[in-house]
Write a protein that holds these residues in place. Structure first.
Motif, short mmCIF file in Angstrom:
data_model
loop_
_atom_site.label_atom_id
_atom_site.label_comp_id
_atom_site.label_asym_id
_atom_site.label_seq_id
_atom_site.Cartn_x
_atom_site.Cartn_y
_atom_site.Cartn_z
N ASP A 75 0.48 -1.60 -0.04
CA ASP A 75 0.67 0.11 -0.02
C ASP A 75 0.85 0.74 0.08
O ASP A 75 1.19 1.65 0.87
N LEU A 76 1.29 1.71 -1.25
CA LEU A 76 1.93 2.97 -1.40
C LEU A 76 1.44 4.32 -0.73
O LEU A 76 2.86 4.92 -0.33
N ASP A 77 0.36 4.23 -0.29
CA ASP A 77 0.04 5.65 0.78
C ASP A 77 0.25 5.03 1.74
O ASP A 77 0.29 6.61 2.20
N ALA A 78 0.29 4.13 2.62
CA ALA A 78 0.81 4.35 3.92
C ALA A 78 2.17 4.14 4.37
O ALA A 78 2.58 3.33 5.54
N VAL A 79 2.70 4.21 3.45
CA VAL A 79 4.54 3.94 3.66
C VAL A 79 4.69 4.89 4.74
O VAL A 79 5.10 5.45 3.96
N GLU A 80 6.02 4.85 5.93
CA GLU A 80 6.62 5.23 6.85
C GLU A 80 7.84 4.16 7.12
O GLU A 80 8.06 3.83 6.97
N ALA A 81 8.56 5.88 7.42
CA ALA A 81 9.72 5.76 7.80
C ALA A 81 10.21 6.79 8.91
O ALA A 81 9.90 7.38 9.50
N LYS A 82 11.60 5.92 9.30
CA LYS A 82 11.66 6.10 11.16
C LYS A 82 13.23 6.34 11.04
O LYS A 82 14.22 5.34 10.74
N LEU A 83 14.24 7.40 10.82
CA LEU A 83 15.82 7.41 10.96
C LEU A 83 15.78 7.85 12.92
O LEU A 83 16.12 8.53 13.52
N GLU A 84 16.68 6.82 12.97
CA GLU A 84 17.12 6.82 14.89
C GLU A 84 18.42 6.16 14.38
O GLU A 84 19.08 4.68 14.47
N PRO B 104 50.06 7.81 18.77
CA PRO B 104 52.03 7.95 18.40
C PRO B 104 52.20 9.03 19.35
O PRO B 104 53.29 9.45 19.77
N LYS B 105 51.42 10.45 20.09
CA LYS B 105 52.05 10.90 20.61
C LYS B 105 51.06 11.17 22.23
O LYS B 105 49.68 9.99 22.37
N ARG B 106 51.23 11.18 23.19
CA ARG B 106 50.54 11.61 24.02
C ARG B 106 48.79 13.00 24.46
O ARG B 106 49.50 13.78 23.49
N ILE B 107 48.59 12.21 24.59
CA ILE B 107 47.05 13.62 24.98
C ILE B 107 46.45 13.98 26.11
O ILE B 107 47.29 13.12 27.05
N ASP B 108 45.19 14.67 26.08
CA ASP B 108 44.93 14.95 27.43
C ASP B 108 44.08 14.46 27.95
O ASP B 108 43.30 15.05 27.48
N GLN B 109 44.29 13.47 28.84
CA GLN B 109 43.54 12.44 29.21
C GLN B 109 41.72 13.23 29.36
O GLN B 109 41.09 12.74 29.40
N GLY B 110 41.77 14.29 30.72
CA GLY B 110 40.56 15.47 30.86
C GLY B 110 39.73 16.48 30.04
O GLY B 110 38.91 16.21 30.23
N ALA B 111 40.78 16.50 28.73
CA ALA B 111 40.35 17.16 27.81
C ALA B 111 39.44 16.01 26.42
O ALA B 111 39.54 16.76 25.72
N VAL B 112 39.56 15.14 26.63
CA VAL B 112 39.09 14.07 26.23
C VAL B 112 37.15 14.06 25.14
O VAL B 112 36.72 14.56 26.78
N GLU B 113 36.72 14.39 24.30
CA GLU B 113 35.61 14.44 23.76
C GLU B 113 34.81 13.73 23.50
O GLU B 113 35.79 13.94 22.43
N ALA B 114 33.82 13.15 23.23
CA ALA B 114 33.36 11.79 22.64
C ALA B 114 32.00 12.53 21.97
O ALA B 114 31.29 12.67 23.24
N GLN B 115 31.33 11.94 21.70
CA GLN B 115 30.02 11.91 20.39
C GLN B 115 29.57 11.42 20.29
O GLN B 115 29.92 10.43 18.53
N LEU B 116 28.15 10.63 19.75
CA LEU B 116 27.79 9.49 19.55
C LEU B 116 26.34 10.12 18.48
O LEU B 116 25.44 10.64 19.54
N ARG B 117 26.60 10.07 17.13
CA ARG B 117 25.60 11.18 16.81
C ARG B 117 24.77 10.37 15.31
O ARG B 117 26.22 10.41 14.44
N ASP B 118 23.66 9.91 14.67
CA ASP B 118 23.10 9.77 13.92
C ASP B 118 24.62 8.24 13.56
O ASP B 118 24.91 7.58 12.38
N GLY B 119 24.12 7.20 14.16
CA GLY B 119 25.59 6.25 14.65
C GLY B 119 26.78 6.11 14.21
O GLY B 119 27.72 5.61 13.60
N VAL B 120 27.63 7.88 14.31
CA VAL B 120 29.01 8.05 14.22
C VAL B 120 29.37 8.21 15.54
O VAL B 120 29.27 9.07 15.63
N LEU B 121 30.06 7.76 15.62
CA LEU B 121 31.18 8.28 16.64
C LEU B 121 31.88 9.07 16.62
O LEU B 121 33.19 8.46 15.58
N ARG B 122 32.32 9.68 17.12
CA ARG B 122 33.57 10.53 17.02
C ARG B 122 34.34 11.33 18.20
O ARG B 122 33.62 11.41 19.20
N VAL B 123 35.41 10.90 18.36
CA VAL B 123 36.25 11.21 19.67
C VAL B 123 37.12 12.09 18.82
O VAL B 123 38.37 11.70 18.63
#
Lengths: 107, 141
Positions: A75-84, B104-123
């Motif tokens: 049913d093409l009119d009832a297609v729903e999507a979610k991104l998480e 390869p080099k020393r890091i400042d442990q206290g200033a490490v920041e991590a973010q997980l957004r849209d399924g991508v982790l960035r540290v």
């Protein structure tokens, strides 16, 4: 159902990749699940056109693209999507007449 | 970088890949599949940037620990078919990774920041003050 034309102006530097998907079926619907890490809601396009479902998404470095053939029973009119969390779920309900129905038998 | 699981017995796929290699980017007939849980480490002037593609990862299932010159990452995802569904196609795999990445080099442990957004982790791992580049002033003799 949307029939928007997708913009074809992709910079040549972006790599086009196929997202990995799961396709699941229940009595009432099909469920498409795709891994799209790094994709934001605004950078995602889903188009249903002539029995084809087209998926287009962009990240900073990649271009995710894939299309799927849809059966007549969706049913093409009832297609729903979610991104998480970078995972897309597209619910494709079956038409009422295509759903499995238990027929009660009178005794 | 392109990553594709190469199968030496799949000759059609091999031919496709060969043709793709000589075609410009936008005209490719076959597309490449990205390996899940891809990690990259960039060395920038002020910091190291670790980036990981972890789609569908529950932040609870992710653990990070850092030391003077290393970072350790533990992540786990399970993919299950929900009740009442049958799978017609399954490409998304579960993953479990435990990686220790030496920096390869020393890091400042206290200033490490991590973010997980849209399924991508960035540290972001800022370099320690002792390894930051320093400008030397030259006295006129």
């Amino acid at each position: 159902m949307s029939t928007q034309t997708s913009p074809q102006s992709t910079p040549a530097s972006k790599t086009v990749v196929h997202p990995l998907v799961d396709v699941l079926e229940s009595d009432s619907e099909f469920l498409l699940v795709a891994d799209l890490p790094g994709v934001n809601k605004d950078a995602l396009g889903i188009t249903v056109n002539g029995g084809q479902l087209e998926l287009e998404a962009e990240t900073e470095t990649l271009d995710y693209r894939r299309s799927f053939a849809l059966g007549d029973d969706v049913d093409l009119d009832a297609v729903e999507a979610k991104l998480e969390f970078g995972v897309l779920e597209v619910h494709l309900p079956k038409r009422a007449e295509a759903q499995v129905r238990k027929v009660p038998i009178k005794g | 970088m392109l990553i594709h699981r190469f199968n030496p017995n799949d000759h059609f796929r091999t031919m496709d890949m060969l043709f793709d290699a000589i075609m410009p980017n936008g005209r490719r007939a076959t597309n490449f599949v990205r390996k899940p849980a891809r990690l990259t480490l960039a060395d920038e002037e002020q910091a190291f940037i670790l980036r990981a593609e972890l789609p569908g990862l529950d932040p609870e299932a992710l653990e990070l620990s850092v030391g003077d010159d290393w970072i350790e990452l533990t992540a786990k995802r399970e993919t299950a078919v929900p009740e009442g569904y049958t799978a017609l196609r399954r490409e998304r795999g579960a993953y479990e990774l435990q990686r220790r990445i030496n920096l390869p080099k020393r890091i400042d442990q206290g200033a490490v920041e991590a973010q997980l957004r849209d399924g991508v982790l960035r540290v972001s791992l800022p370099k320690h003050a002792s390894v930051q580049p320093r400008q030397i002033t030259i006295k006129a003799a």
